[in-house]
Motif scaffolding. Sequence first.
Motif, PDB file in Angstrom:
ATOM      1  N   THR A  20      46.857  42.850  84.122  1.00  0.00           N
ATOM      2  CA  THR A  20      46.004  41.680  84.873  1.00  0.00           C
ATOM      3  C   THR A  20      45.100  41.450  84.327  1.00  0.00           C
ATOM      4  N   THR A  21      44.204  42.134  83.244  1.00  0.00           N
ATOM      5  CA  THR A  21      43.187  41.519  82.494  1.00  0.00           C
ATOM      6  C   THR A  21      43.200  40.257  82.279  1.00  0.00           C
ATOM      7  N   ARG A  22      42.241  39.588  81.089  1.00  0.00           N
ATOM      8  CA  ARG A  22      42.261  38.915  80.544  1.00  0.00           C
ATOM      9  C   ARG A  22      42.961  39.210  79.107  1.00  0.00           C
ATOM     10  N   ALA A  23      42.679  40.206  78.925  1.00  0.00           N
ATOM     11  CA  ALA A  23      43.631  40.124  77.625  1.00  0.00           C
ATOM     12  C   ALA A  23      45.764  41.005  77.979  1.00  0.00           C
ATOM     13  N   GLY A  24      45.754  40.712  79.385  1.00  0.00           N
ATOM     14  CA  GLY A  24      46.619  41.226  79.517  1.00  0.00           C
ATOM     15  C   GLY A  24      47.802  40.711  79.352  1.00  0.00           C
ATOM     16  N   LEU A  25      48.003  39.570  78.362  1.00  0.00           N
ATOM     17  CA  LEU A  25      49.165  39.010  77.439  1.00  0.00           C
ATOM     18  C   LEU A  25      49.417  40.364  76.179  1.00  0.00           C
ATOM     19  N   TYR A  26      48.391  40.635  75.654  1.00  0.00           N
ATOM     20  CA  TYR A  26      47.938  41.200  74.015  1.00  0.00           C
ATOM     21  C   TYR A  26      48.348  42.940  74.301  1.00  0.00           C
ATOM     22  N   PHE A  27      48.226  43.381  75.911  1.00  0.00           N
ATOM     23  CA  PHE A  27      49.139  44.762  76.357  1.00  0.00           C
ATOM     24  C   PHE A  27      50.431  44.691  76.127  1.00  0.00           C
ATOM     25  N   LEU A  28      50.497  43.637  76.829  1.00  0.00           N
ATOM     26  CA  LEU A  28      52.501  43.837  77.040  1.00  0.00           C
ATOM     27  C   LEU A  28      52.794  43.172  75.657  1.00  0.00           C
ATOM     28  N   ASP A  29      52.205  42.173  75.216  1.00  0.00           N
ATOM     29  CA  ASP A  29      53.209  42.337  73.801  1.00  0.00           C
ATOM     30  C   ASP A  29      53.224  43.593  73.279  1.00  0.00           C
ATOM     31  N   ILE A  30      52.271  44.281  73.117  1.00  0.00           N
ATOM     32  CA  ILE A  30      52.303  45.854  72.353  1.00  0.00           C
ATOM     33  C   ILE A  30      53.446  46.852  72.443  1.00  0.00           C
ATOM     34  N   ILE A  31      52.983  46.752  74.082  1.00  0.00           N
ATOM     35  CA  ILE A  31      53.373  47.843  74.903  1.00  0.00           C
ATOM     36  C   ILE A  31      54.890  47.742  74.536  1.00  0.00           C
ATOM     37  N   ASP A  32      55.400  46.421  75.156  1.00  0.00           N
ATOM     38  CA  ASP A  32      57.128  45.553  74.866  1.00  0.00           C
ATOM     39  C   ASP A  32      57.959  46.075  73.691  1.00  0.00           C
ATOM     40  N   HIS A  33      56.828  45.757  72.770  1.00  0.00           N
ATOM     41  CA  HIS A  33      57.337  46.129  71.390  1.00  0.00           C
ATOM     42  C   HIS A  33      57.510  47.239  71.241  1.00  0.00           C
ATOM     43  N   PHE A  34      56.951  48.533  71.440  1.00  0.00           N
ATOM     44  CA  PHE A  34      56.752  49.704  71.160  1.00  0.00           C
ATOM     45  C   PHE A  34      57.802  50.661  71.644  1.00  0.00           C
ATOM     46  N   LEU A  35      57.878  49.892  73.309  1.00  0.00           N
ATOM     47  CA  LEU A  35      59.144  50.291  74.537  1.00  0.00           C
ATOM     48  C   LEU A  35      61.049  50.473  73.721  1.00  0.00           C
ATOM     49  N   THR A  36      60.523  49.084  73.216  1.00  0.00           N
ATOM     50  CA  THR A  36      62.237  48.448  73.575  1.00  0.00           C
ATOM     51  C   THR A  36      62.520  48.718  71.934  1.00  0.00           C
ATOM     52  N   SER A  37      61.685  49.498  70.599  1.00  0.00           N
ATOM     53  CA  SER A  37      61.410  49.046  69.584  1.00  0.00           C
ATOM     54  C   SER A  37      62.127  50.668  69.576  1.00  0.00           C
ATOM     55  N   TYR A  38      61.494  51.537  70.567  1.00  0.00           N
ATOM     56  CA  TYR A  38      61.480  53.078  69.861  1.00  0.00           C
ATOM     57  C   TYR A  38      61.798  53.944  71.378  1.00  0.00           C
ATOM     58  N   ASN A  39      61.584  54.142  72.301  1.00  0.00           N
ATOM     59  CA  ASN A  39      61.132  54.460  73.211  1.00  0.00           C
ATOM     60  C   ASN A  39      63.189  54.099  73.537  1.00  0.00           C
ATOM     61  N   LEU A  40      63.873  52.766  74.276  1.00  0.00           N
ATOM     62  CA  LEU A  40      65.258  52.804  74.237  1.00  0.00           C
ATOM     63  C   LEU A  40      66.334  53.417  72.991  1.00  0.00           C
ATOM     64  N   LEU A  41      66.021  53.602  72.277  1.00  0.00           N
ATOM     65  CA  LEU A  41      66.360  53.826  70.855  1.00  0.00           C
ATOM     66  C   LEU A  41      66.695  55.218  70.570  1.00  0.00           C
ATOM     67  N   LEU A  42      65.333  55.706  71.257  1.00  0.00           N
ATOM     68  CA  LEU A  42      65.745  57.283  71.319  1.00  0.00           C
ATOM     69  C   LEU A  42      66.494  57.846  72.662  1.00  0.00           C
ATOM     70  N   THR A  43      66.593  57.276  73.821  1.00  0.00           N
ATOM     71  CA  THR A  43      67.270  57.764  75.050  1.00  0.00           C
ATOM     72  C   THR A  43      68.720  57.595  74.792  1.00  0.00           C
ATOM     73  N   GLY A  44      68.343  56.062  74.160  1.00  0.00           N
ATOM     74  CA  GLY A  44      70.182  56.023  73.847  1.00  0.00           C
ATOM     75  C   GLY A  44      70.695  57.487  72.849  1.00  0.00           C
ATOM     76  N   ILE A  45      69.862  57.107  71.608  1.00  0.00           N
ATOM     77  CA  ILE A  45      70.321  58.106  70.458  1.00  0.00           C
ATOM     78  C   ILE A  45      70.420  59.930  70.953  1.00  0.00           C
ATOM     79  N   PHE A  46      69.523  60.088  72.025  1.00  0.00           N
ATOM     80  CA  PHE A  46      69.138  61.271  71.866  1.00  0.00           C
ATOM     81  C   PHE A  46      70.861  61.846  73.640  1.00  0.00           C
TER      82      PHE A  46
END
Length: 495
Positions: A370-396
């Motif tokens: 909700t900060t004025r840089a919020g969209l940037y953080f959202l974009d970065i975090i969404d990218h890493f979560l969907t590229s790595y964390n979700l895949l890792l859980t699926g693999i494990f």
Amino acid sequence: MTRPRWVSRTVFLFAAIGSAVGLGNVWRFPYLAGKYGGGAFLVPYAIALAIIGFPLLMLELAIGQKMQQGVVGSFRKLHPQFGGLGIFTLMTTFIVVSYYAVVMGWSLLYFLGSFDVKWSGDAQGYFFDRVLQLSDGVNSLGGINWVVLASLIAIWLSIYFCIWQGIKSVEKVVLYTVPVPIILLAVLLLRAMTLPGFLQGWALYLTPVWASLLDPEVWTAACSQVLYTLSLSCGIMVAYASYRKTEEDIVRDSWITTLADSGICLFSGLVVFAVLGYMAGQTDTPLTELAASGPGLAFVVFPKALSLMPLPWLFGALFFLMLLSLGIDSAFSLVEAINVSILDEKEHWQVSRVALGVCFAAFIAGTIYTTRAGLYFLDIIDHFLTSYNLLLTGIFEAILAGWIYGAEKLRRYINAVSHRQIGKWWNVSLKFVVPIVLVALLATQLSTDLRTPYEGYPTWALGIGWAIAIIPLVVLILLVFRDRQFDRLEESEQN
Ligand code: PHE
């Protein structure tokens, strides 16, 4: 204590479908189809569903239903050393819901703004400057945007009241949150089909471009979309299934959930492209330029398109109401996945208090967006979560169930409770196809991200993304080792 149960199978299906059908159906699937070969995209999509999505969904339902626990307890029952994998999963779940709620907060602001069609002149300026008040770059936080914060509070209150009694309240809410967005989508579709240009939109969406099947990117997009759209790898389906009786039909309900979700993906694509087709004609813009995904589609292109229609306020309001009702059951399913595991461990804790604690914590975690840089953080975090964390859980989870616990044992359980039997192909899928394909996806992402910094963000900001991918992994390793020590200790005590 006896475990609560869904009042009926239908209600369980509503909850599972409600979680699967979310913003991704509207702003991800149609875009991917338009970009990656139109109707031809259905081929990789259907194959990814068959060899990854459906087998994993069946796995998650089977684990939850057999073990009668949320993701932490269920994984621990698969192997005593792997309760930590549940914690790993829920760390991702927590971060996902912290920003999913923020996107819903934006939708709420748009819903309120739709009555005087505030964005009609300059949709882009309205989103970035008026609503988000976006700063120049991720380096300047720019302080909290109070309006967004207020709407985030409203969203969290709604989420809380959907789950404050656990599945007892969920089962009432899903009777509305599942049909309402579908009806609203149908209304929007009928409206768009009476406007000129919708057929051109459909042509781009549906005409197959077979050559695109040769592009590997099309296949990776289909695989990650399938994981995301079925809400896999977040512990949701495990948690929801743990409230079913142990003898319910798993094959049939996995089919119903998969088909309903994919049907709504296709259907949303018809709505999105009909409206874009109309807009292309009105603004003399090539359709391919209008096709967008994510916030760009929902908060810039679509509002603009709706503002060109007769009665723009009405269709704007209906569209954002649709997004809100579509997203809320995905959002609370994420919270519920966490709550279920907490309540498994702490049986005497009150459901409403646990819900309040988790909602509050996720709200606090979400204030960064909700900060004025919020969209940037959202974009970065969404990218890493969907590229790595979700895949890792699926693999494990595929390795844990397929290799360590035994795919065949689970398959026998699924077949014992299901009318239609699944063949040995499921074991192959779980043991080989899912891990290999997901590792390949992960490796592709990793090599891209190491070569070029994602979207050119500064190193410190991408560092947060990497940390979010790596810290849960370290926690997982520590927990697995801790539980191994316990195991050994117990063994030596028994000797
Ligand atoms: N399936 C949801 C959608 O399509 C997104 C989601 C992913 C929700 C993971 C929960 C967990 O929007």
